[in-house]
Design a protein around this motif. Structure first.
Motif, PDB file in Angstrom:
ATOM      1  N   TYR A  58       0.852  -1.232  -0.089  1.00 38.10           N
ATOM      2  CA  TYR A  58       0.083   0.014  -0.103  1.00 38.10           C
ATOM      3  C   TYR A  58       0.725   1.304   0.188  1.00 38.10           C
ATOM      4  N   LEU A  59       1.822   1.220   0.851  1.00 38.00           N
ATOM      5  CA  LEU A  59       2.738   2.629   0.911  1.00 38.00           C
ATOM      6  C   LEU A  59       3.665   2.619  -0.486  1.00 38.00           C
ATOM      7  N   GLU A  60       4.110   1.657  -1.009  1.00 41.64           N
ATOM      8  CA  GLU A  60       4.652   1.622  -2.169  1.00 41.64           C
ATOM      9  C   GLU A  60       3.891   2.361  -3.427  1.00 41.64           C
ATOM     10  N   LYS A  61       2.532   1.927  -3.372  1.00 42.38           N
ATOM     11  CA  LYS A  61       1.342   2.238  -4.608  1.00 42.38           C
ATOM     12  C   LYS A  61       1.214   3.891  -4.096  1.00 42.38           C
ATOM     13  N   PHE A  62       1.104   4.243  -2.721  1.00 47.48           N
ATOM     14  CA  PHE A  62       0.894   5.656  -2.463  1.00 47.48           C
ATOM     15  C   PHE A  62       2.216   6.439  -2.920  1.00 47.48           C
ATOM     16  N   VAL A  63       3.155   5.961  -2.867  1.00 50.31           N
ATOM     17  CA  VAL A  63       4.421   6.825  -3.224  1.00 50.31           C
ATOM     18  C   VAL A  63       4.526   6.868  -4.925  1.00 50.31           C
ATOM     19  N   ILE A  64       4.087   5.959  -5.730  1.00 50.88           N
ATOM     20  CA  ILE A  64       3.999   6.033  -6.739  1.00 50.88           C
ATOM     21  C   ILE A  64       2.933   6.864  -7.266  1.00 50.88           C
ATOM     22  N   LYS A  65       1.719   6.910  -6.752  1.00 51.16           N
ATOM     23  CA  LYS A  65       0.619   7.791  -6.991  1.00 51.16           C
ATOM     24  C   LYS A  65       1.022   9.206  -6.758  1.00 51.16           C
ATOM     25  N   MET A  66       1.532   9.505  -5.637  1.00 51.45           N
ATOM     26  CA  MET A  66       2.295  10.918  -5.349  1.00 51.45           C
ATOM     27  C   MET A  66       2.931  11.565  -6.138  1.00 51.45           C
ATOM     28  N   ILE A  67       3.985  10.551  -6.722  1.00 47.06           N
ATOM     29  CA  ILE A  67       5.082  10.846  -7.300  1.00 47.06           C
ATOM     30  C   ILE A  67       4.558  10.960  -9.079  1.00 47.06           C
ATOM     31  N   GLU A  68       3.638  10.455  -9.414  1.00 48.05           N
ATOM     32  CA  GLU A  68       2.925  10.669 -10.832  1.00 48.05           C
ATOM     33  C   GLU A  68       2.072  11.898 -10.481  1.00 48.05           C
ATOM     34  N   HIS A  69       1.683  12.363  -9.512  1.00 52.27           N
ATOM     35  CA  HIS A  69       0.727  13.414  -9.493  1.00 52.27           C
ATOM     36  C   HIS A  69       1.492  14.906  -9.386  1.00 52.27           C
ATOM     37  N   TYR A  70       2.603  14.867  -8.357  1.00 56.11           N
ATOM     38  CA  TYR A  70       3.292  16.111  -8.103  1.00 56.11           C
ATOM     39  C   TYR A  70       4.450  16.440  -9.061  1.00 56.11           C
ATOM     40  N   ILE A  71       5.085  15.322  -9.554  1.00 56.42           N
ATOM     41  CA  ILE A  71       6.362  15.422  -9.993  1.00 56.42           C
ATOM     42  C   ILE A  71       6.107  15.408 -11.772  1.00 56.42           C
ATOM     43  N   PRO A  72       6.674  16.219 -12.482  1.00 55.39           N
ATOM     44  CA  PRO A  72       6.233  15.963 -13.837  1.00 55.39           C
ATOM     45  C   PRO A  72       7.276  14.903 -14.454  1.00 55.39           C
ATOM     46  N   GLU A  73       6.868  14.484 -15.669  1.00 57.45           N
ATOM     47  CA  GLU A  73       7.528  13.565 -16.488  1.00 57.45           C
ATOM     48  C   GLU A  73       8.958  14.132 -17.120  1.00 57.45           C
ATOM     49  N   GLY A  74      10.099  13.182 -17.313  1.00 56.90           N
ATOM     50  CA  GLY A  74      10.980  13.692 -18.055  1.00 56.90           C
ATOM     51  C   GLY A  74      12.270  14.083 -17.130  1.00 56.90           C
ATOM     52  N   GLU A  75      13.187  14.422 -17.722  1.00 59.19           N
ATOM     53  CA  GLU A  75      14.347  14.941 -17.155  1.00 59.19           C
ATOM     54  C   GLU A  75      14.414  16.348 -16.804  1.00 59.19           C
ATOM     55  N   ASP A  76      15.026  16.503 -15.887  1.00 58.25           N
ATOM     56  CA  ASP A  76      15.370  17.875 -15.447  1.00 58.25           C
ATOM     57  C   ASP A  76      16.506  18.593 -16.254  1.00 58.25           C
ATOM     58  N   LYS A  77      16.262  20.043 -16.472  1.00 60.37           N
ATOM     59  CA  LYS A  77      16.936  20.507 -17.475  1.00 60.37           C
ATOM     60  C   LYS A  77      18.296  20.832 -17.026  1.00 60.37           C
ATOM     61  N   PHE A  78      18.486  21.187 -15.596  1.00 63.54           N
ATOM     62  CA  PHE A  78      19.937  21.220 -14.964  1.00 63.54           C
ATOM     63  C   PHE A  78      20.641  20.205 -14.639  1.00 63.54           C
ATOM     64  N   THR A  79      19.865  19.142 -14.079  1.00 65.96           N
ATOM     65  CA  THR A  79      20.730  18.069 -13.526  1.00 65.96           C
ATOM     66  C   THR A  79      20.576  16.736 -14.674  1.00 65.96           C
ATOM     67  N   HIS A  80      19.833  16.896 -15.585  1.00 66.62           N
ATOM     68  CA  HIS A  80      19.691  15.880 -16.531  1.00 66.62           C
ATOM     69  C   HIS A  80      19.374  14.312 -16.161  1.00 66.62           C
ATOM     70  N   ILE A  81      18.799  14.249 -15.112  1.00 64.54           N
ATOM     71  CA  ILE A  81      18.226  13.209 -14.421  1.00 64.54           C
ATOM     72  C   ILE A  81      16.656  12.929 -14.554  1.00 64.54           C
ATOM     73  N   ASN A  82      16.083  11.905 -14.638  1.00 66.46           N
ATOM     74  CA  ASN A  82      14.722  11.473 -14.442  1.00 66.46           C
ATOM     75  C   ASN A  82      14.096  11.773 -13.075  1.00 66.46           C
ATOM     76  N   MET A  83      13.292  12.725 -12.838  1.00 65.07           N
ATOM     77  CA  MET A  83      13.001  13.332 -11.379  1.00 65.07           C
ATOM     78  C   MET A  83      12.129  12.222 -10.859  1.00 65.07           C
ATOM     79  N   ARG A  84      11.376  11.640 -11.490  1.00 63.06           N
ATOM     80  CA  ARG A  84      10.278  10.613 -11.024  1.00 63.06           C
ATOM     81  C   ARG A  84      11.110   9.413 -10.383  1.00 63.06           C
TER      82      ARG A  84
END
Length: 72
Positions: free
Chosen positions: A4-30
């Motif tokens: 349940y906790l893992e599903k909640f983490v995934i749901k919050m990440i998908e809701h609040y963190i945009p897809e793709g790489e950060d333009k400064f750090t060049h990492i996948n933020m999610r």
């Protein structure tokens, strides 16, 4: 970490963190935040509470930049 906790983490990440790489750090933020949150919970550095996970997701840029600034 429970299923349940893992599903909640995934749901919050998908809701609040945009897809793709950060333009400064060049990492996948999610993916980085998922690894960071699960590591912090498994090491018992943060409590496995829903409010804490949501707070980390809301402040994802500060978490990523502070974590990476320590590495440099």
């Amino acid at each position: 970490m429970t299923d349940y906790l893992e599903k909640f983490v995934i749901k919050m990440i998908e809701h609040y963190i945009p897809e793709g790489e950060d333009k400064f750090t060049h990492i996948n933020m999610r993916a980085f935040m998922f690894d960071l949150i699960t590591t912090l919970i498994e090491e018992k550095r943060i409590p496995p509470k829903l409010a804490v996970i949501k707070y980390l997701c809301l402040n994802y840029k500060q978490m990523i930049y502070s974590k990476l600034s320590v590495l440099n």
